[in-house]
Design an enzyme around this catalytic site. Structure first.
Site, PDB file in Angstrom:
ATOM      1  N   HIS A  82       0.824  -1.209   0.000  1.00  0.00           N
ATOM      2  CA  HIS A  82       0.000   0.000   0.000  1.00  0.00           C
ATOM      3  C   HIS A  82       0.865   1.269   0.000  1.00  0.00           C
ATOM      4  O   HIS A  82       2.002   1.270   0.497  1.00  0.00           O
ATOM      5  CB  HIS A  82      -0.937   0.002   1.208  1.00  0.00           C
ATOM      6  CG  HIS A  82      -2.052  -1.009   1.102  1.00  0.00           C
ATOM      7  ND1 HIS A  82      -3.155  -1.009   1.910  1.00  0.00           N
ATOM      8  CD2 HIS A  82      -2.222  -2.033   0.227  1.00  0.00           C
ATOM      9  CE1 HIS A  82      -3.967  -2.002   1.564  1.00  0.00           C
ATOM     10  NE2 HIS A  82      -3.413  -2.636   0.546  1.00  0.00           N
ATOM     11  N   GLU A  84       0.721   3.970   1.725  1.00  0.00           N
ATOM     12  CA  GLU A  84       1.128   4.467   3.045  1.00  0.00           C
ATOM     13  C   GLU A  84       2.315   3.665   3.578  1.00  0.00           C
ATOM     14  O   GLU A  84       3.261   4.227   4.148  1.00  0.00           O
ATOM     15  CB  GLU A  84      -0.015   4.320   4.060  1.00  0.00           C
ATOM     16  CG  GLU A  84      -1.313   4.969   3.660  1.00  0.00           C
ATOM     17  CD  GLU A  84      -2.248   4.040   2.898  1.00  0.00           C
ATOM     18  OE1 GLU A  84      -1.798   3.372   1.941  1.00  0.00           O
ATOM     19  OE2 GLU A  84      -3.429   3.985   3.233  1.00  0.00           O
ATOM     20  N   CYS A 108      -6.000   1.358   5.494  1.00  0.00           N
ATOM     21  CA  CYS A 108      -6.563   0.094   5.980  1.00  0.00           C
ATOM     22  C   CYS A 108      -6.019  -0.209   7.379  1.00  0.00           C
ATOM     23  O   CYS A 108      -5.151   0.504   7.897  1.00  0.00           O
ATOM     24  CB  CYS A 108      -6.221  -1.038   5.012  1.00  0.00           C
ATOM     25  SG  CYS A 108      -4.499  -1.554   5.094  1.00  0.00           S
ATOM     26  N   CYS A 111      -2.153  -0.742   7.470  1.00  0.00           N
ATOM     27  CA  CYS A 111      -1.404   0.516   7.382  1.00  0.00           C
ATOM     28  C   CYS A 111      -1.588   1.335   8.656  1.00  0.00           C
ATOM     29  O   CYS A 111      -0.664   2.019   9.092  1.00  0.00           O
ATOM     30  CB  CYS A 111      -1.814   1.308   6.147  1.00  0.00           C
ATOM     31  SG  CYS A 111      -1.184   0.550   4.632  1.00  0.00           S
TER      32      CYS A 111
HETATM   33  N1  LIG Z   1      -5.372   2.989   1.757  1.00  0.00           N
HETATM   34  C1  LIG Z   1      -5.044   2.231   0.715  1.00  0.00           C
HETATM   35  N2  LIG Z   1      -3.816   2.352   0.146  1.00  0.00           N
HETATM   36  C2  LIG Z   1      -3.473   1.607  -0.922  1.00  0.00           C
HETATM   37  O1  LIG Z   1      -2.374   1.743  -1.443  1.00  0.00           O
HETATM   38  N3  LIG Z   1      -4.380   0.690  -1.443  1.00  0.00           N
HETATM   39  C3  LIG Z   1      -4.065  -0.044  -2.651  1.00  0.00           C
HETATM   40  C4  LIG Z   1      -4.104  -1.527  -2.611  1.00  0.00           C
HETATM   41  C5  LIG Z   1      -4.558  -1.877  -4.019  1.00  0.00           C
HETATM   42  O2  LIG Z   1      -3.442  -1.799  -4.914  1.00  0.00           O
HETATM   43  C6  LIG Z   1      -5.517  -0.772  -4.355  1.00  0.00           C
HETATM   44  C7  LIG Z   1      -6.956  -1.042  -3.971  1.00  0.00           C
HETATM   45  O3  LIG Z   1      -7.497  -1.828  -4.971  1.00  0.00           O
HETATM   46  P1  LIG Z   1      -9.068  -2.006  -5.223  1.00  0.00           P
HETATM   47  O4  LIG Z   1      -9.517  -3.059  -4.259  1.00  0.00           O
HETATM   48  O5  LIG Z   1      -9.713  -0.650  -4.966  1.00  0.00           O
HETATM   49  O6  LIG Z   1      -9.124  -2.454  -6.659  1.00  0.00           O
HETATM   50  O7  LIG Z   1      -5.058   0.352  -3.604  1.00  0.00           O
HETATM   51  C8  LIG Z   1      -5.603   0.533  -0.895  1.00  0.00           C
HETATM   52  C9  LIG Z   1      -5.958   1.287   0.167  1.00  0.00           C
HETATM   53  C10 LIG Z   1      -7.276   1.109   0.798  1.00  0.00           C
HETATM   54  O8  LIG Z   1      -7.071   0.604   2.065  1.00  0.00           O
HETATM   55 ZN   LIG Z   2      -3.140  -0.283   3.733  1.00  0.00          ZN
END
Ligand SMILES: Nc1nc(=O)n([C@H]2C[C@H](O)[C@@H](COP(=O)(O)O)O2)cc1CO
Ligand SMILES: [Zn+2]
Length: 164
Positions: A82, A84, A108, A111
């Site tokens: 992710h 973060e 999430c 993170c």
């Molecule tokens: N806060 C976040 N930072 C992130 O970098 N991500 C990333 C993980 C996945 O590569 C993508 C979410 O994919 P999708 O489920 O919307 O197709 O974004 C997701 C979240 C949400 O928790």
């Molecule tokens: Zn995360």
């Protein structure tokens, strides 16, 4: 003596750092959701930047980018790092104690753990599209307990066009 006036339409700190987070997100190879993060000191100095992507050395071309597959090993969720977490891990050795994290999508639960443990004290996010799902409820529970503030940065209505 007459003095020139400063510009009035400059970016606010919040717009600037969220803009950098959004720009970083454009580096993401994820076809579904592109996320960017920017970590900033209490004195508004940038400490680190990250976006969601496969771990270093894990090929973007060989890893799956699907959301769903009958074989969980063929979904991106097993592998993708992710934004973060990348920003927290990529910082060039500076302490993140008391820092602020700008991120385009609410963190999430995993993170949130890294945010808390790294000493980040404020999360500024743009979108919370998964708010009803357990990972985000758990995330807020931990952030609240640990005293990490979070606030949504509403769209200011400004659009920035960069000619590259
Ligand atoms: N806060 C976040 N930072 C992130 O970098 N991500 C990333 C993980 C996945 O590569 C993508 C979410 O994919 P999708 O489920 O919307 O197709 O974004 C997701 C979240 C949400 O928790
Ligand atoms: Zn995360």
């Amino acid at each position: 003596m007459e003095v020139g006036m400063k510009r009035t339409d400059y970016l606010s700190w919040d717009e600037y750092f969220m803009g950098i987070a959004l720009l970083a997100g454009l580096r993401s190879k994820d076809p579904g959701t592109q996320v960017g993060a920017c970590i900033v000191s209490q004195k508004n100095k940038i400490l680190s930047i990250g976006y969601n992507g496969m771990p270093t050395g894990c090929s973007d071309d060989e890893m799956p980018w699907d959301r769903e597959n009958e074989n969980p090993l063929q979904t991106k969720y097993m592998y993708v790092c992710h934004a973060e977490l990348n920003a927290i891990l990529n910082n060039a050795g500076a302490s993140l104690q008391g820092a602020k994290l700008y991120v385009s999508l609410f963190p999430c639960n995993d993170c949130a753990k890294a945010i808390i443990q790294s000493g980040i004290k404020e999360v500024i996010y743009q979108c919370d599209k998964y708010a009803d799902m357990p990972p985000y409820i758990a995330s807020k529970r931990m952030l609240d307990m640990a005293g990490v503030a979070y606030r949504q940065l509403p769209h200011s209505g400004r659009t920035v066009t960069l000619e590259l």
